[in-house]
Motif scaffolding. Structure first.
Motif, mmCIF file in Angstrom:
data_model
loop_
_atom_site.group_PDB
_atom_site.id
_atom_site.type_symbol
_atom_site.label_atom_id
_atom_site.label_comp_id
_atom_site.label_asym_id
_atom_site.label_seq_id
_atom_site.Cartn_x
_atom_site.Cartn_y
_atom_site.Cartn_z
ATOM 1 N N ALA A 80 6.087 21.938 5.348
ATOM 2 C CA ALA A 80 5.210 21.656 4.184
ATOM 3 C C ALA A 80 5.643 21.379 2.899
ATOM 4 N N TYR A 81 4.868 20.852 1.853
ATOM 5 C CA TYR A 81 5.602 20.726 0.441
ATOM 6 C C TYR A 81 4.656 21.702 -0.457
ATOM 7 N N ILE A 82 5.382 22.231 -1.432
ATOM 8 C CA ILE A 82 4.929 23.461 -2.166
ATOM 9 C C ILE A 82 5.318 22.879 -3.724
ATOM 10 N N SER A 83 4.226 22.542 -4.339
ATOM 11 C CA SER A 83 4.746 22.159 -5.812
ATOM 12 C C SER A 83 5.465 23.129 -6.597
ATOM 13 N N ALA A 84 6.339 22.850 -7.698
ATOM 14 C CA ALA A 84 6.994 23.927 -8.614
ATOM 15 C C ALA A 84 5.832 24.933 -9.184
ATOM 16 N N GLU A 85 4.799 24.657 -9.435
ATOM 17 C CA GLU A 85 3.985 25.648 -10.201
ATOM 18 C C GLU A 85 3.533 26.579 -8.937
ATOM 19 N N SER A 335 10.211 22.102 -7.022
ATOM 20 C CA SER A 335 9.371 22.505 -5.808
ATOM 21 C C SER A 335 10.142 22.522 -4.770
ATOM 22 N N VAL A 336 9.437 22.703 -3.603
ATOM 23 C CA VAL A 336 10.252 23.339 -2.287
ATOM 24 C C VAL A 336 9.458 22.449 -1.245
ATOM 25 N N VAL A 337 10.272 21.981 -0.381
ATOM 26 C CA VAL A 337 9.935 21.722 1.043
ATOM 27 C C VAL A 337 10.307 22.695 2.201
ATOM 28 N N ARG A 338 9.176 23.066 2.714
ATOM 29 C CA ARG A 338 9.584 24.339 3.995
ATOM 30 C C ARG A 338 9.665 23.354 4.911
ATOM 31 N N LEU A 339 10.846 22.988 5.493
ATOM 32 C CA LEU A 339 11.089 21.980 6.681
ATOM 33 C C LEU A 339 11.508 22.667 7.911
ATOM 34 N N THR A 340 10.870 22.236 8.943
ATOM 35 C CA THR A 340 11.223 22.831 10.236
ATOM 36 C C THR A 340 12.695 22.666 10.914
ATOM 37 N N ILE A 341 13.345 23.377 11.049
ATOM 38 C CA ILE A 341 14.724 23.062 11.481
ATOM 39 C C ILE A 341 15.150 23.686 12.613
ATOM 40 N N ALA A 342 14.508 24.297 13.392
ATOM 41 C CA ALA A 342 14.890 24.990 14.629
ATOM 42 C C ALA A 342 13.557 25.370 15.442
ATOM 43 N N ARG A 343 13.562 25.622 16.639
ATOM 44 C CA ARG A 343 12.745 26.520 17.495
ATOM 45 C C ARG A 343 13.173 27.709 17.805
ATOM 46 N N TYR A 344 12.307 28.682 18.130
ATOM 47 C CA TYR A 344 12.754 30.032 18.402
ATOM 48 C C TYR A 344 12.323 30.366 19.934
ATOM 49 N N TYR A 345 13.213 30.863 20.507
ATOM 50 C CA TYR A 345 13.132 31.498 21.877
ATOM 51 C C TYR A 345 13.143 32.826 22.154
ATOM 52 N N THR A 346 12.094 33.375 23.359
ATOM 53 C CA THR A 346 12.207 34.831 23.571
ATOM 54 C C THR A 346 13.236 35.060 24.349
ATOM 55 N N PRO A 347 13.591 36.521 24.611
ATOM 56 C CA PRO A 347 14.622 36.817 25.304
ATOM 57 C C PRO A 347 14.855 35.944 26.899
ATOM 58 N N SER A 348 13.622 35.818 27.260
ATOM 59 C CA SER A 348 13.640 35.073 28.644
ATOM 60 C C SER A 348 14.141 33.678 28.751
#
Length: 541
Positions: A80-85, A335-348
């Protein structure tokens, strides 16, 4: 609070910028070199042409923002993109505080109604009370059709130490009351409620995983222990997530040392594992975690770790299914980009991210599809392929690929939450009636019931008052039919009583009033009080 393997410290599903250097230890072998003529130079040249040759004058920064937003939509549903303000305001719920006057309010009949001053906050200190109506702010009229939530935020929020004058109408006073409020830092609590369900079982409800959540939960656990806590119901229903680090820290409160809590991995991000430490306020005792279709992200990390280690029992309905990690990356204009960089995995080894290859609209229509397929009513409607099958520490079968499936399914109560009840919510009937009732009866109620315990034990809505509630609904063009109303009368009355408790006393009192008719909590107590059933659920091979 927790150990990290590969000496990498991760603090959030929204990873903080201070970790930029450490996280740059990505796998550069997977980074493809950009062909400037086909990428960066191509875009900059296009912008040059549009700015210099387009037929009309354009807001070029707006053109660029639109292009960024549309580009991110093509990647995944959570980049997602978030404007500076908007950056600071977007982070407020997770940071755990903002600066302002310290009231909970709602717009009621075009007027700012004080639901409650935050205890110890600036408004509370000068004597503003629940039920007050703010009619002027710094001499400016503060009622009418032009007053919106945005208007209130802009006029009442401000830097710590600055002052704002408000004029208030208070029931029983002829003249307006004038107050000067000095703004201060206001906490945003992430914990809705903490109380004892019975002599041995405590209850904690968390609405997000913010910067302050761990301290809030720890404080609640210590208080509940002083009241006899031996078992815990941890409510994550409709908790949409927050900081990954907070989720791991809270998981650490329940898990023994060296147990893997979660690991993250992406094509440019090496596998990073986080494990529990020796710290932990509730590593023994029966544990129930409540989830539903609104429980996402950090909520799924906690419930997934508890389930995979057979530490407790998960009750409710299948969770949302968000298994992606975002990192905030700042652009030149702040401004900020919240960029997906990884997946998370449960212990199993489960990645519980649900599919998103059908596009964003399809992805966010998932709840509608679950309703249509009957999944919220019948667990048999959920089909997981064998390829997504995993095993818990004790050998129980669990699945990845689409949220956390609870150990005990509790269907959505379609009778209780029927069309009529939905109309009461949608058209604001509950709030309208409660506000009017308290406007007339607040003083008498407070004189009659000196504290919440007395109110909860003794107050009940009379049949005449309930009929008045129905009249309010009818005046809002709601057709009331007996087949929808009759089975719900007791629940609707309790909902009204709970909303009054919240306005008269504390937010937590709403949940404490309502819990006797909460089916998931009822199921949790039944499981906790049946040793054989509880043990069979977590020990089944």
């Amino acid at each position: 609070m927790y150990k990290l393997r590969k000496t990498i410290f991760i603090l959030g599903i929204l990873l903080p910028m201070s970790l930029l250097a450490q996280l740059n230890s990505r796998n550069d072998n997977n980074v493809k070199e950009l062909d400037a003529n086909k990428t960066t130079r191509k875009i900059s040249t296009l912008l040059y042409y549009i700015n210099n040759y387009y037929v009309d004058t354009l807001d070029m920064s707006g053109v660029v923002e639109t292009a960024i937003v549309q580009t991110l939509k093509e990647l995944d549903p959570h980049s997602a993109y978030i404007s500076a303000e908007d950056v600071e305001r977007a982070d407020e719920p997770l940071k755990g505080s903002f600066e302002g006057v310290g009231i909970t309010f709602q717009l009621y009949k075009d007027t700012i109604l004080v639901v409650s001053p935050i205890p110890g906050g600036p408004s509370d200190k000068v004597g503003i009370m629940a039920g007050d109506k703010i009619l002027k702010v710094d001499g400016e009229i503060a009622y009418g059709e032009d007053i919106t939530n945005k208007w209130v935020m802009e006029h009442l929020r401000g830097d710590k130490g600055t002052k704002v004058d408000v004029s208030i109408f208070r029931h029983g006073n002829i003249d307006l009351l004038d107050f000067e409020i000095t703004r201060d830092k206001i906490p945003i609590n992430s914990m809705d409620a903490a109380f004892m369900l019975d002599d041995n079982t405590g209850y904690i409800k968390l609405n997000r995983f913010s910067k302050t959540s761990l301290q809030e939960v720890n404080d609640a656990l210590l208080e509940l222990k002083s009241q006899g806590l031996k078992n815990l119901v941890f409510d994550l229903r409709s908790n949409s997530g927050g900081y990954l680090g907070t989720a791991m820290s809270i998981s650490d409160e329940f898990l023994p040392e060296d147990k893997l809590i979660v690991y993250t991995e992406g094509i440019h991000t090496p596998r990073q594992e986080l494990v529990a430490t020796s710290a932990g306020e509730f590593e023994d005792g029966k544990l129930i975690v409540l989830i539903n279709e609104g429980s996402a992200s950090a909520s799924e990390i906690v419930s997934g770790a508890i389930q995979d280690w057979d530490r407790g029992v998960i009750i409710g309905r299948r969770s949302f299914g968000k298994g992606l990690v975002q990192r905030p990356l700042q652009l030149p204009d702040k401004s900020v980009v919240r960029l997906t960089i990884a997946r998370y995995y449960t212990p199993s080894g489960r990645c519980i991210q649900k599919p998103y290859d059908g596009g964003n609209e399809e992805y966010y229509s998932d709840f509608k599809h679950r309703m249509e397929h009957g999944e919220l009513i019948h667990p048999d409607s959920i089909n997981f392929p064998d390829s997504l099958k995993y095993a818990t520490n004790n050998g129980r079968t669990v699945y990845g690929g689409g949220g956390i499936m609870p150990d005990i399914f509790v269907p959505l109560d379609s009778v209780r939450y029927n069309k009529l009840y939905s109309q009461f919510i949608r058209k604001g009937i509950f709030n309208s009636y409660v506000n009017d009732y308290l406007d007339k009866n607040r003083v008498d109620l407070m004189n009659t019931y000196s504290d919440f315990e007395e109110y909860n034990d003794s107050f009940s809505l009379s049949d005449d008052d309930f009929n008045n509630f129905l009249e309010v609904a009818k005046n809002k063009d709601i057709d009331i039919e007996d087949p929808e109303l009759t089975p719900n009368v007791d629940f609707i009355k309790l909902q009204i009583k709970s909303l009054m408790a919240r306005n008269l006393y504390e937010t937590s009192d709403y949940f404490e009033t309502l819990f006797p008719m909460d089916k998931e909590i009822k199921t949790a107590l039944e499981v906790i009080n049946d040793n054989k059933r509880y043990n069979n659920l977590i020990l089944k091979k």
